[in-house]
Scaffold this active site. Structure first.
Site, PDB file in Angstrom:
ATOM      1  N   LYS A 194       0.801  -1.169  -0.012  1.00 10.97           N
ATOM      2  CA  LYS A 194      -0.138  -0.142  -0.514  1.00 10.97           C
ATOM      3  C   LYS A 194       1.236   1.483  -0.232  1.00 10.97           C
ATOM      4  O   LYS A 194       1.567   0.989   0.908  1.00 10.97           O
ATOM      5  CB  LYS A 194      -0.562  -0.001   1.593  1.00 10.97           C
ATOM      6  CG  LYS A 194      -1.514   1.011   0.917  1.00 10.97           C
ATOM      7  CD  LYS A 194      -3.041   1.394   3.073  1.00 10.97           C
ATOM      8  CE  LYS A 194      -3.412   2.170   2.493  1.00 10.97           C
ATOM      9  NZ  LYS A 194      -4.540   2.433   3.794  1.00 10.97           N
ATOM     10  N   LYS A 252      -1.979  -1.786  -3.184  1.00  5.70           N
ATOM     11  CA  LYS A 252      -3.112  -0.028  -3.712  1.00  5.70           C
ATOM     12  C   LYS A 252      -2.077   0.541  -3.860  1.00  5.70           C
ATOM     13  O   LYS A 252      -1.098   1.151  -2.946  1.00  5.70           O
ATOM     14  CB  LYS A 252      -3.760   0.061  -2.663  1.00  5.70           C
ATOM     15  CG  LYS A 252      -5.115   0.895  -2.552  1.00  5.70           C
ATOM     16  CD  LYS A 252      -5.625   1.016  -1.106  1.00  5.70           C
ATOM     17  CE  LYS A 252      -6.486   2.058  -1.181  1.00  5.70           C
ATOM     18  NZ  LYS A 252      -6.859   2.197   0.656  1.00  5.70           N
TER      19      LYS A 252
END
Length: 328
Positions: A194, A252
Site C-alpha cells: 500500500k 493499492k
C-alpha cells in the site's frame, strides 16, 4: 504473408473466442461507507454516485448489489468525533458501528462475503492508522490494538479481515489472535503493498480520516505507507505478509501501479486483490461528466486492465455500474 494477426480480430465472435482476459461480477468487491443514524444518505461530492449511508440503507444496498452478482463488500465507518481518541478503542467495541453493521448484513444477506477494514484512522483523533507516542506512530502498540479490533470483527461475523494500516508484523499478530480465539476460518486480506499515494484524497474526505494539522505529529502517512518510487520494496512487503499467514495480498492503488501487480503475480500463487482507489474513480467520473471519456467503456476497460495485470479481485466504487454493464 503466412502470418496475419488480423485474422483473429475479424469480428466480435472471433475476438471473444481468443480473448485472454474476461471480467465478471465474480471479480468485484464493493467498498461501502457507513454512518450513524437511520434512513440517512450523504453524497460524497468528490466521488459522484458514492454515498455515506446509515445502517438500514447499507443493508438494502448490499442486497441490491448481491442480486447483481456482487458477492463481497469492504466496509468503512464514519465515526463520530466524540468516539475518537489516540487508542482507537472504539474499533473493538462489541456494540460499535462496524460490529453492528457486520451482524446486520450477515442476518440479511448470509451469502455475502464481508471484508471489514482493519485500521485505526477512522477512530483516531489524529487521523493516523496508528497510536501516537512521543510524536511518532508506535508500531507495536498499534499492532496490539489492531489484533483486538480484528478479533472483535471476527466475533461479529466478518469473513475476511482487511488490515490496511501497513504496520510491521500485524498479519502474524492478527493470525495468532484469530487462531487462539478459535476463528480459524476467518481469512486475512493483507494490504501488503500500500503506497503513500495522492490518489487517496477523495476517500479521506469521505471518512474525515486525513492526518490532522498538528505540529507534534507526523503530517502524512509516509512513515508507514510505501514510497511510490519503490518496486523491490513491494516484493519484500508481500513476501513477508505471505510468510506471516496472509490468505490474500492487496496492492493499492490500482491503475498507476499495474507494474507492481504484474511483478507480484509472477512471484506468488496466492490470490491478489487490487484497489481501484477513490482518486482513480474520481478522475474517470470527472472526465466522463465533461464528455472527454465514455463512462461505461472506460469503467470496463480500466477494470479489465487491472485483471489482465494479474488481479483476482478488484475493489472498486464502480462495482455496481460494472455489474450492470457486465450483466447486459
Amino acid at each position: 504473408m503466412i502470418s496475419r494477426n488480423r485474422r483473429l480480430r475479424a469480428n466480435d465472435s472471433i475476438r471473444s473466442l481468443v480473448r485472454e482476459t474476461n471480467l465478471t461480477t465474480n471479480d468485484l468487491v464493493l467498498p461501502m461507507f457507513v454512518m450513524e443514524g437511520n434512513n440517512k444518505k450523504e453524497a460524497i461530492s468528490s466521488m459522484p454516485g458514492v454515498f455515506r449511508q446509515s445502517l438500514n440503507l447499507t443493508v438494502q444496498t448490499v442486497k441490491e448489489n448481491y442480486d447483481l452478482g456482487i458477492k463481497a463488500v469492504n466496509l468503512y465507518m464514519k465515526v463520530s468525533d466524540n468516539l475518537k481518541d489516540n487508542t482507537g478503542k472504539e474499533a473493538w467495541n462489541p456494540n460499535g458501528l462496524m460490529q453492528t453493521t457486520i451482524k446486520a448484513i450477515k442476518d440479511a444477506v448470509p451469502g455475502v462475503v464481508i471484508m471489514p477494514d482493519v485500521a485505526l484512522d477512522p477512530y483516531s483523533m489524529y487521523g493516523h492508522d496508528g497510536i501516537i507516542k512521543n510524536g511518532k506512530i508506535d508500531n507495536d502498540s498499534t499492532v496490539e490494538a489492531l489484533t483486538k479490533m480484528g478479533i472483535s470483527l471476527a466475533e461479529a461475523g466478518a469473513d475476511i479481515l482487511a488490515p490496511s494500516d501497513m504496520m510491521d508484523g500485524r498479519v502474524s499478530a492478527i493470525r495468532t489472535g484469530l487462531e487462539e480465539g478459535g476463528f480459524t476460518d476467518v481469512g486475512i486480506l493483507s494490504y501488503a503493498a500500500k503506497y503513500a499515494s495522492s490518489f487517496y484524497g477523495p476517500f479521506r474526505s469521505a471518512l474525515d480520516s486525513a492526518p490532522k494539522e498538528n505540529a507534534d505529529i507526523p503530517k502524512d502517512k509516509k512513515t508507514y505507507q510505501m514510497d511510490f518510487h519503490n518496486s523491490r520494496e513491494a516484493m519484500d512487503e508481500v513476501l513477508k505478509d505471505v510468510a506471516e499467514g496472509a490468505d490474500i495480498i492487496m496492492i493499492k492503488p490500482g491503475m498507476p501501479y499495474l507494474d507492481i501487480v504484474a511483478k507480484v503475480r509472477e512471484a506468488i500463487d496466492l490470490p491478489i486483490a487490487v484497489y481501484n482507489v477513490s482518486g482513480e474513480y474520481a478522475m474517470l467520473k470527472a472526465a466522463a461528466q465533461n464528455g472527454w471519456l465514455d463512462n461505461d467503456k472506460a469503467i470496463i476497460e480500466s477494470l479489465t486492465c487491472i485483471k489482465r495485470a494479474g488481479a483476482d479481485m478488484i475493489f472498486t466504487y464502480a462495482a455496481k455500474e460494472a455489474a450492470i454493464l457486465l450483466n447486459q
